[in-house]
Design a protein around this motif. Structure first.
Motif, PDB file in Angstrom:
ATOM      1  N   LEU A 143      -3.704 -80.179  43.569  1.00 19.82           N
ATOM      2  CA  LEU A 143      -4.279 -78.951  44.409  1.00 19.82           C
ATOM      3  C   LEU A 143      -4.763 -78.075  43.196  1.00 19.82           C
ATOM      4  O   LEU A 143      -5.799 -77.292  43.240  1.00 19.82           O
ATOM      5  CB  LEU A 143      -3.441 -78.463  45.515  1.00 19.82           C
ATOM      6  N   LEU A 144      -3.940 -77.557  42.281  1.00 20.98           N
ATOM      7  CA  LEU A 144      -4.061 -76.471  41.351  1.00 20.98           C
ATOM      8  C   LEU A 144      -5.294 -76.956  40.517  1.00 20.98           C
ATOM      9  O   LEU A 144      -6.133 -76.005  40.212  1.00 20.98           O
ATOM     10  CB  LEU A 144      -2.760 -76.308  40.346  1.00 20.98           C
ATOM     11  N   ALA A 145      -5.248 -78.208  40.131  1.00 18.91           N
ATOM     12  CA  ALA A 145      -6.480 -78.741  39.170  1.00 18.91           C
ATOM     13  C   ALA A 145      -7.670 -78.641  39.848  1.00 18.91           C
ATOM     14  O   ALA A 145      -8.712 -78.190  39.477  1.00 18.91           O
ATOM     15  CB  ALA A 145      -6.206 -80.035  38.601  1.00 18.91           C
ATOM     16  N   LEU A 146      -7.534 -79.122  41.167  1.00 18.55           N
ATOM     17  CA  LEU A 146      -8.847 -79.025  42.016  1.00 18.55           C
ATOM     18  C   LEU A 146      -9.383 -77.503  42.221  1.00 18.55           C
ATOM     19  O   LEU A 146     -10.588 -77.475  42.240  1.00 18.55           O
ATOM     20  CB  LEU A 146      -8.733 -79.806  43.374  1.00 18.55           C
ATOM     21  N   TYR A 147      -8.487 -76.648  42.550  1.00 17.01           N
ATOM     22  CA  TYR A 147      -8.570 -75.393  42.664  1.00 17.01           C
ATOM     23  C   TYR A 147      -9.308 -74.902  41.339  1.00 17.01           C
ATOM     24  O   TYR A 147     -10.357 -73.824  41.450  1.00 17.01           O
ATOM     25  CB  TYR A 147      -7.836 -74.555  43.054  1.00 17.01           C
ATOM     26  N   CYS A 148      -9.091 -75.177  40.114  1.00 11.77           N
ATOM     27  CA  CYS A 148      -9.626 -74.762  39.051  1.00 11.77           C
ATOM     28  C   CYS A 148     -10.971 -75.412  38.783  1.00 11.77           C
ATOM     29  O   CYS A 148     -11.999 -74.507  38.473  1.00 11.77           O
ATOM     30  CB  CYS A 148      -9.161 -75.378  37.821  1.00 11.77           C
ATOM     31  N   VAL A 149     -11.280 -76.434  39.402  1.00 18.99           N
ATOM     32  CA  VAL A 149     -12.627 -77.005  39.361  1.00 18.99           C
ATOM     33  C   VAL A 149     -13.516 -76.180  40.417  1.00 18.99           C
ATOM     34  O   VAL A 149     -14.730 -76.011  40.140  1.00 18.99           O
ATOM     35  CB  VAL A 149     -12.728 -78.515  39.795  1.00 18.99           C
ATOM     36  N   TYR A 150     -13.059 -76.029  41.625  1.00 15.37           N
ATOM     37  CA  TYR A 150     -13.549 -75.304  42.592  1.00 15.37           C
ATOM     38  C   TYR A 150     -14.009 -73.686  42.092  1.00 15.37           C
ATOM     39  O   TYR A 150     -15.110 -73.183  42.109  1.00 15.37           O
ATOM     40  CB  TYR A 150     -13.071 -75.111  43.847  1.00 15.37           C
ATOM     41  N   ALA A 151     -13.130 -73.303  41.362  1.00 13.66           N
ATOM     42  CA  ALA A 151     -13.388 -71.669  40.785  1.00 13.66           C
ATOM     43  C   ALA A 151     -14.381 -71.701  39.824  1.00 13.66           C
ATOM     44  O   ALA A 151     -15.170 -70.707  39.704  1.00 13.66           O
ATOM     45  CB  ALA A 151     -12.015 -71.301  39.924  1.00 13.66           C
ATOM     46  N   CYS A 152     -14.405 -72.797  38.861  1.00  9.83           N
ATOM     47  CA  CYS A 152     -15.698 -73.280  37.849  1.00  9.83           C
ATOM     48  C   CYS A 152     -16.831 -73.002  38.576  1.00  9.83           C
ATOM     49  O   CYS A 152     -17.773 -72.303  38.286  1.00  9.83           O
ATOM     50  CB  CYS A 152     -15.286 -74.359  37.004  1.00  9.83           C
ATOM     51  N   VAL A 153     -17.025 -73.987  39.834  1.00  6.54           N
ATOM     52  CA  VAL A 153     -18.300 -74.134  40.327  1.00  6.54           C
ATOM     53  C   VAL A 153     -18.751 -72.831  41.299  1.00  6.54           C
ATOM     54  O   VAL A 153     -19.756 -72.199  41.299  1.00  6.54           O
ATOM     55  CB  VAL A 153     -18.093 -75.217  41.215  1.00  6.54           C
ATOM     56  N   GLY A 154     -17.366 -72.264  41.885  1.00  2.00           N
ATOM     57  CA  GLY A 154     -17.805 -70.835  42.735  1.00  2.00           C
ATOM     58  C   GLY A 154     -18.177 -69.811  41.466  1.00  2.00           C
ATOM     59  O   GLY A 154     -19.076 -69.178  41.943  1.00  2.00           O
ATOM     60  N   ALA A 155     -17.455 -69.574  40.410  1.00  2.00           N
ATOM     61  CA  ALA A 155     -17.913 -68.633  39.840  1.00  2.00           C
ATOM     62  C   ALA A 155     -19.364 -68.824  38.782  1.00  2.00           C
ATOM     63  O   ALA A 155     -20.096 -67.821  38.933  1.00  2.00           O
ATOM     64  CB  ALA A 155     -16.867 -68.550  38.407  1.00  2.00           C
ATOM     65  N   PHE A 156     -19.550 -69.972  38.631  1.00  2.00           N
ATOM     66  CA  PHE A 156     -20.861 -70.272  38.135  1.00  2.00           C
ATOM     67  C   PHE A 156     -21.922 -69.928  39.141  1.00  2.00           C
ATOM     68  O   PHE A 156     -23.009 -69.512  38.721  1.00  2.00           O
ATOM     69  CB  PHE A 156     -20.813 -71.573  37.474  1.00  2.00           C
ATOM     70  N   THR A 157     -21.756 -70.457  40.052  1.00  2.00           N
ATOM     71  CA  THR A 157     -22.928 -70.141  41.082  1.00  2.00           C
ATOM     72  C   THR A 157     -22.893 -68.628  41.624  1.00  2.00           C
ATOM     73  O   THR A 157     -24.102 -68.318  41.781  1.00  2.00           O
ATOM     74  CB  THR A 157     -22.543 -70.891  42.612  1.00  2.00           C
ATOM     75  N   SER A 158     -21.865 -68.128  41.393  1.00  2.57           N
ATOM     76  CA  SER A 158     -22.290 -66.501  42.039  1.00  2.57           C
ATOM     77  C   SER A 158     -22.753 -66.054  40.881  1.00  2.57           C
ATOM     78  O   SER A 158     -23.866 -65.208  41.217  1.00  2.57           O
ATOM     79  CB  SER A 158     -20.652 -65.889  42.097  1.00  2.57           C
ATOM     80  N   THR A 159     -22.413 -66.103  39.618  1.00  2.00           N
ATOM     81  CA  THR A 159     -23.214 -65.605  38.527  1.00  2.00           C
ATOM     82  C   THR A 159     -24.488 -65.799  38.640  1.00  2.00           C
ATOM     83  O   THR A 159     -25.421 -65.133  37.930  1.00  2.00           O
ATOM     84  CB  THR A 159     -22.418 -65.712  37.032  1.00  2.00           C
TER      85      THR A 159
END
Length: 546
Positions: A211-227
């Motif tokens: 889960l932690l590793a997946l959350y990191c991937v989702y954080a990358c995608v979410g931050a990139f999409t937002s910015t």
């Protein structure tokens, strides 16, 4: 986590915050002494000097890197029981560090969000990338050792792991200067494509229970999409895409080479660009924009280039002026188009991103010394205009501005003559002036630039040690109003210095701003370090002619 533990953490954090605020109150009277001590012994001296593949590293940067690496190694090795545990923990740590690399689609935009310079953002990006790759390598070799008998690349997760590892290895290989300098635009696009491939392959490689590793991937995608959405919205707003006034348009012309220039030498010239904006914007000194001009050449649609803005005003601007030295790619294409234009100028539809960059706080310094080389003048002109305007309107403490410009030939100075003359014409408050120029020419014919007697042209290279020493001592006899006695009278009247309390030299607050090649910057930094106790500081402009 139990509710009592949560309460203990919150309560302890509040107490520590109050203690920290109280400590700042006691430390504040000593902040100047601490700042000088930290600068003199940590941020200015080098441990590793500039080399082709690494450096320069100051004591502060080495210390921070060691702390960063040590924290990662501690998290990696603390209470582990097997090679397999180390490998899996290294993979998760690599992803945690890698989140920063995917926060924004461009480093310029990320630097603006964080409020740091582009150079600093690049350093953080590079350090984070290397530690991520290092941890990834530990993860790969650890898994190969722990599961060498059962590992099969026919399984989909392992196949995607192979793809991710290959993408990461290719990124590292292409980051070496020999590949990066061949075609930087191609390198940049390929770098971004490989990063996207790596993230996708990692996502496909991870099992659902990580889960932690997946959350990191989702954080990358979410931050990139937002910015990315934020940057697109800013792009649409800046360029007025839904306004009736049309798109921004760039008017390009070449600088004027004077008749008395030495035609037997390679005379430098410049491209002067004025970008007409559909929507006026307010900018500060030292900022830059990225230009996208899709109709200039065959591949220009895939290129964006950063250029310093040399114009500055207290009001919003409906146009932006750029001063560009032709090199390769877009700048060379613009120069050729303007040179061949029958009317001496040409225009193209253009789009901008920005404003980017942070403006240095310069108004509180009594003396500002700008040391620039070649095209570095573009990073300095807006600061000079802001300082002159601040002096004329009594909003600036600056009483002397000295621009030292090193050139190969005087062609570039002649191309910038109109901008220098406009600054000198504005600097006539109370029948005096605070702005003076010194131009050093490496080769070619030496001739006077402009119709004023406010500067000097020298043959050879500037002696930065002597120049900085003279400014610190106030040895500038050619200035009309800024003798040392007049300088002291004006600054004491403004409440800046008290010679009896502060001691010799404490009132002379001087800022050295540099836009120089790497080794010259290092040399200037070592010189400024000797004058820190005299109130001298140094800062690097956003553009550096490396």
């Amino acid at each position: 986590m139990e509710i009592i533990n949560i309460y203990a953490i919150v309560f302890g954090s509040i107490l520590l915050s109050l203690a920290f605020i109280k400590a700042l109150y006691y430390v504040s009277p000593w902040k100047n002494v601490l700042a000088i001590f930290i600068s003199k012994h940590l941020t200015y001296p080098y441990i590793i000097h500039r080399h082709h593949f690494c450096g320069p590293w100051t004591r502060a940067s080495v210390f921070l890197h060691l702390c960063y690496y040590a924290s990662n190694l501690t998290c990696l090795l603390f209470a582990v029981s097997s090679v397999s545990d180390i490998a899996r923990r290294a993979g998760v740590l690599s992803l945690i560090n890698m989140v920063f690399l995917f926060v924004a689609p461009s480093l310029s935009f990320l630097a603006d969000i964080l409020g740091i310079s582009l150079q600093m953002c690049r350093r953080i990006h590079r350090s984070t990338a290397w530690i991520s790759i290092f941890l990834l390598a530990i993860h790969i070799f650890g898994i190969l050792i722990a599961e060498k008998n059962t590992l099969s690349f026919q399984d989909a997760p392992n196949l995607h792991a192979l793809i991710a590892g290959s993408a990461a290895a290719t990124i590292v290989l292409l980051c070496f200067p020999i590949f990066r300098r061949l075609a930087y635009e191609c390198f940049l696009k390929f770098h971004e494509a490989l990063a996207a491939l790596y993230l996708y392959a990692v996502w496909r490689h991870l099992p659902p229970n990580q889960l932690l590793a997946l959350y990191c991937v989702y954080a990358c995608v979410g931050a990139f999409t937002s910015t990315l959405c934020l940057q697109i919205a800013t792009f649409v707003y800046r360029n007025g895409l839904f306004m009736s006034k049309g798109y921004p348009r760039a008017y390009i012309r070449c600088g004027i080479i004077p008749a008395n220039a030495d035609k037997t030498k390679d005379v430098e010239n410049a491209v002067i660009v004025r970008v007409a904006l559909p929507r006026p914007m307010k900018l500060d000194a030292g900022q830059y924009i990225n230009l996208w001009m899709p109709t200039v050449g065959i591949f220009s649609w895939a290129q964006t280039h950063p250029f310093m803005v040399i114009s500055w005003s207290t009001e919003t601007q409906s146009s932006l002026d750029l001063f560009i030295k032709p090199r390769k790619g877009l700048s060379a294409a613009l120069y050729e188009r303007a040179l061949k234009a029958p009317e001496g100028s040409v225009s193209f539809a253009t789009f901008i991103t920005g404003l980017h960059g942070i403006s240095q706080p310069i108004d509180q310094y009594q003396t500002v010394l700008l040391l620039v080389n070649g095209p570095g003048i573009a990073a300095a002109l807006s600061y000079v205009r802001k300082l002159i305007r601040g002096y004329n309107t009594s909003f600036s403490r600056t009483r002397r501005i000295h621009l030292v410009w090193e050139l190969k030939t005087l062609g570039l100075a002649a191309a910038a003559e109109e901008f220098l003359d406009s600054l000198l014409e504005e600097d006539t408050f109370a029948d005096g002036y605070i702005f003076t120029t010194s131009i050093y020419v490496e080769s070619g014919k030496v001739f006077e630039v402009g119709n004023h007697n406010r500067g000097s042209v020298y043959q050879g290279h500037p002696d930065y040690d002597e120049i900085i020493r003279a400014e610190v001592l106030g040895d500038f006899p050619n200035s009309k109003t800024n003798s040392k006695a007049e300088h002291e009278r004006m600054t004491v009247a403004d409440g800046f210095i008290d010679s009896e309390k502060n001691g010799k030299g404490q009132g002379w607050k001087m800022l050295v701003m540099v836009s120089l090649p790497g080794k010259q910057r290092d040399r200037v930094q070592s010189i400024v370090r000797e004058y820190l106790q005299d109130g001298v500081a140094m800062t690097e402009l956003e553009f550096q002619p490396d």
